[in-house]
Enzyme design. Structure first.
Site, mmCIF file in Angstrom:
data_model
loop_
_atom_site.group_PDB
_atom_site.id
_atom_site.type_symbol
_atom_site.label_atom_id
_atom_site.label_comp_id
_atom_site.label_asym_id
_atom_site.label_seq_id
_atom_site.Cartn_x
_atom_site.Cartn_y
_atom_site.Cartn_z
ATOM 1 N N HIS A 218 0.725 -1.370 0.121
ATOM 2 C CA HIS A 218 0.021 -0.133 -0.062
ATOM 3 C C HIS A 218 0.887 1.359 -0.073
ATOM 4 O O HIS A 218 0.187 2.391 -0.108
ATOM 5 C CB HIS A 218 -1.060 0.018 1.153
ATOM 6 C CG HIS A 218 -0.437 0.345 2.549
ATOM 7 N ND1 HIS A 218 0.422 -0.490 3.395
ATOM 8 C CD2 HIS A 218 -0.099 1.569 3.180
ATOM 9 C CE1 HIS A 218 0.849 -0.041 4.313
ATOM 10 N NE2 HIS A 218 0.615 1.363 4.247
HETATM 11 C C1 UD1 Z 1 -2.073 5.992 5.309
HETATM 12 C C2 UD1 Z 1 -0.596 6.395 5.863
HETATM 13 C C3 UD1 Z 1 0.383 5.252 5.830
HETATM 14 C C4 UD1 Z 1 -0.229 4.237 6.694
HETATM 15 C C5 UD1 Z 1 -1.755 3.779 5.874
HETATM 16 C C6 UD1 Z 1 -1.989 2.575 6.726
HETATM 17 C C7 UD1 Z 1 -0.500 9.006 5.528
HETATM 18 C C8 UD1 Z 1 0.626 10.160 4.998
HETATM 19 N N1 UD1 Z 1 -0.221 7.864 5.319
HETATM 20 O O1 UD1 Z 1 -1.779 5.801 3.929
HETATM 21 O O2 UD1 Z 1 1.545 5.957 6.804
HETATM 22 O O3 UD1 Z 1 0.731 3.221 6.326
HETATM 23 O O4 UD1 Z 1 -2.444 4.836 6.141
HETATM 24 O O5 UD1 Z 1 -3.030 2.009 5.752
HETATM 25 O O6 UD1 Z 1 -1.143 9.083 6.538
HETATM 26 N N2 UD1 Z 1 -8.834 5.192 0.458
HETATM 27 C C9 UD1 Z 1 -10.145 4.427 0.393
HETATM 28 N N3 UD1 Z 1 -11.018 4.291 1.577
HETATM 29 C C10 UD1 Z 1 -10.365 4.548 2.952
HETATM 30 C C11 UD1 Z 1 -9.083 4.923 3.042
HETATM 31 C C12 UD1 Z 1 -8.344 5.587 1.850
HETATM 32 O O7 UD1 Z 1 -10.752 4.275 -0.738
HETATM 33 O O8 UD1 Z 1 -11.186 4.174 3.894
HETATM 34 C C13 UD1 Z 1 -8.211 5.589 -0.813
HETATM 35 C C14 UD1 Z 1 -8.202 6.868 -1.187
HETATM 36 O O9 UD1 Z 1 -8.383 6.753 -2.510
HETATM 37 C C15 UD1 Z 1 -7.054 7.550 -0.593
HETATM 38 C C16 UD1 Z 1 -6.230 6.481 -0.799
HETATM 39 O O10 UD1 Z 1 -6.787 5.354 -0.383
HETATM 40 O O11 UD1 Z 1 -6.878 8.538 -1.678
HETATM 41 C C17 UD1 Z 1 -4.870 6.742 0.331
HETATM 42 O O12 UD1 Z 1 -5.478 6.916 1.780
HETATM 43 P P1 UD1 Z 1 -4.616 7.835 2.714
HETATM 44 O O13 UD1 Z 1 -5.342 7.845 4.006
HETATM 45 O O14 UD1 Z 1 -4.205 9.267 2.243
HETATM 46 O O15 UD1 Z 1 -3.407 7.208 2.705
HETATM 47 P P2 UD1 Z 1 -2.902 5.603 2.839
HETATM 48 O O16 UD1 Z 1 -2.210 4.915 1.620
HETATM 49 O O17 UD1 Z 1 -4.174 5.023 3.305
HETATM 50 N N1 UDP Z 2 -4.306 -5.086 8.545
HETATM 51 C C1 UDP Z 2 -5.853 -5.580 8.645
HETATM 52 N N2 UDP Z 2 -6.230 -6.036 7.447
HETATM 53 C C2 UDP Z 2 -5.675 -6.049 6.340
HETATM 54 C C3 UDP Z 2 -4.166 -5.455 6.275
HETATM 55 C C4 UDP Z 2 -3.510 -5.146 7.421
HETATM 56 O O1 UDP Z 2 -6.392 -5.863 9.709
HETATM 57 O O2 UDP Z 2 -6.228 -6.293 5.355
HETATM 58 C C5 UDP Z 2 -3.442 -4.699 9.817
HETATM 59 C C6 UDP Z 2 -2.408 -5.469 10.116
HETATM 60 O O3 UDP Z 2 -2.569 -6.796 10.767
HETATM 61 C C7 UDP Z 2 -1.631 -4.480 10.967
HETATM 62 C C8 UDP Z 2 -2.124 -3.088 10.478
HETATM 63 O O4 UDP Z 2 -3.476 -3.305 9.544
HETATM 64 O O5 UDP Z 2 -1.994 -4.645 12.426
HETATM 65 C C9 UDP Z 2 -0.961 -2.704 9.575
HETATM 66 O O6 UDP Z 2 -1.790 -1.510 8.705
HETATM 67 P P1 UDP Z 2 -1.395 -1.060 7.539
HETATM 68 O O7 UDP Z 2 -0.568 -1.850 6.736
HETATM 69 O O8 UDP Z 2 -2.322 -0.357 6.697
HETATM 70 O O9 UDP Z 2 -0.197 0.196 7.656
HETATM 71 P P2 UDP Z 2 1.133 0.652 8.345
HETATM 72 O O10 UDP Z 2 1.166 -0.393 9.605
HETATM 73 O O11 UDP Z 2 2.081 0.242 7.162
HETATM 74 O O12 UDP Z 2 1.231 1.996 8.821
#
Ligand code: UD1
Ligand code: UDP
Length: 389
Positions: A218
């Site tokens: 991601h």
């Molecule tokens: C964010 C965090 C990242 C973390 C990740 C965990 C920042 C800068 N990044 O990244 O550090 O590892 O969360 O998962 O804060 N979207 C949906 N539905 C949702 C949420 C997101 O469709 O419920 C899509 C949207 O298109 C959005 C994209 O995902 O633009 C990115 O979401 P965003 O929260 O900006 O960043 P993450 O990549 O999720």
């Molecule tokens: N996770 C989850 N469902 C998924 C993928 C990840 O519950 O489909 C959990 C995972 O077990 C961990 C957390 O989400 O506890 C990690 O989140 P993510 O990978 O989104 O973000 P990061 O840790 O890189 O910030």
């Protein structure tokens, strides 16, 4: 003591479960927790599922900021969090990790002198092209109590000039660093057996006694660059000739697969009988998958640690990691988004599955440790320092 906890992204909601559980079991009469959800993640399977499954109290406030560019998203959150801090007047704001929700909480709180507790302090990738690296640095340097889960985190903070043996009272200018365990380890220990009992994903997907790779992707540095995303998926295609691959897809990745992968690779992936693309799973399902997987392949911070907690080798799809210990112990390999390094790492772990996983993430009681220190800090009237504009 009154704390405001800010959550927003999936991993923060999961981390918050450990603190809320410890408050409920040990400190219900001493600590009032107000939960603020920024709304950074909002899909049912990126947010609500965790509240339902992990028995996290419903957020007291939801800012519903949703997705936007970094500046817009962070600004909306900062405005909302500031207003709530002025209303709630807590002893501390509690911030987790490295997301834009963390950054917004740090900026809002520091400017009106609400002391910040940063959980997961001190981690560094030394790669400032990552938004998370900026968020971590800003939050650490605005914090009053810093809880670092690893020795590497402690060393990073020392190097950045944080005092180590300083006396209280602690303030933003005299911050206190505590080295303690990892709150995610608390959760993995607590939920491991519950996951076996309460989920049937292994049976449903017919994975029992079948070797499979669990993968998650991601990071914007992978999803947003067609050549990197293609390299990761080409590697997955190659590995899937030997082993099933289960890939719960983050919504960011689902959207970008369609635009950033060439049509022929897309077709191979979507038609493969061995690659199982599934929607994001719940935390209990995720830890069931982690426990049963042969190997984990990920660019997630949390998932690489959970692989370690459950004694699984991990291929990290990044050039570097904040969690250096898991690489140093030989249990994870940094393969970046490089098809040949990924396949080499797979061959390495297939022939030499790691067997030793030293205890580097604490004893599973990090949340209690942190709450004790917060209570002690609150009694020393850190709150007297608060200035509300
Ligand atoms: C964010 C965090 C990242 C973390 C990740 C965990 C920042 C800068 N990044 O990244 O550090 O590892 O969360 O998962 O804060 N979207 C949906 N539905 C949702 C949420 C997101 O469709 O419920 C899509 C949207 O298109 C959005 C994209 O995902 O633009 C990115 O979401 P965003 O929260 O900006 O960043 P993450 O990549 O999720
Ligand atoms: N996770 C989850 N469902 C998924 C993928 C990840 O519950 O489909 C959990 C995972 O077990 C961990 C957390 O989400 O506890 C990690 O989140 P993510 O990978 O989104 O973000 P990061 O840790 O890189 O910030």
């Amino acid at each position: 003591m009154k704390i405001v906890t800010v959550i927003g992204a999936r991993p923060q909601i999961i981390k918050a479960a450990a603190l809320s559980r410890a408050i409920k079991s040990h400190y219900a009469n001493e600590i009032q927790e107000i939960i603020v959800h920024t709304g950074q993640h909002y899909d049912e399977n990126m947010s609500q599922v965790f509240f339902d499954e992990l028995q996290i109290p419903r957020p007291d406030h939801n800012l519903h900021v949703g997705s936007a560019s970094h500046g817009v998203q962070t600004a909306r959150m900062t405005e909302g969090i500031e207003a709530l801090l002025l209303k709630e007047r807590p002893d501390f704001i509690v911030l987790y990790g490295d997301t834009n929700s963390t950054l917004a909480g740090a900026v809002a709180a520091a400017k009106i002198h609400v002391p910040i507790v940063h959980i997961e302090a001190g981690l560094r990738s030394f790669n400032k092209s990552m938004p998370e690296e900026i968020n971590r640095i800003v939050c650490d340097h605005c914090s009053t109590l810093l809880f670092t889960p690893t020795k590497a985190g402690l060393e990073n903070l020392k190097r950045e000039g944080f005092p180590i043996d300083n006396a209280d009272p602690y303030t933003i200018d005299n911050p206190k660093v505590y080295h303690c365990g990892d709150i995610m380890y608390d959760n993995s220990l607590h939920f491991a057996d519950i996951a076996e009992e309460k989920t049937d994903i292994i049976q449903r997907m017919e994975l029992a006694n079948k070797p499979f790779i669990l993968a998650t992707i991601h990071r914007d540095s992978n999803t947003d660059h067609p050549e990197r995303l293609s390299a990761v998926f080409s590697a997955l295609m190659r590995l899937s000739m030997e082993c099933q691959v289960v890939l719960p897809l983050h919504p960011r990745t689902s959207k970008l697969l369609k635009t950033n992968l060439k049509e022929d690779l897309q077709a191979q992936i979507f038609n493969s009988q061995s690659i199982h693309l599934i929607p994001p799973v719940s935390f209990l399902e995720m830890i069931a998958l982690e426990r049963h997987a042969q190997l984990v392949m990920t660019d997630s911070g949390g998932v690489q640690k959970e692989a370690y907690f459950f004694k699984k080798p991990c291929i990290i799809l990044r050039p570097e990691t904040e969690w250096v210990e898991i690489v140093q112990t030989g249990n994870a390999i940094l393969a970046d988004a490089d098809e040949s390094r990924i396949t080499q790492a797979w061959q390495h772990f297939k022939g030499n599955p790691p067997t030793t996983f030293p205890e580097i993430f604490g004893d599973g009681h990090a949340a209690e440790f942190m709450l004790e220190k917060m209570l002690k800090g609150a009694k020393k009237s850190i709150r007297g320092e608060i200035f509300f504009a």
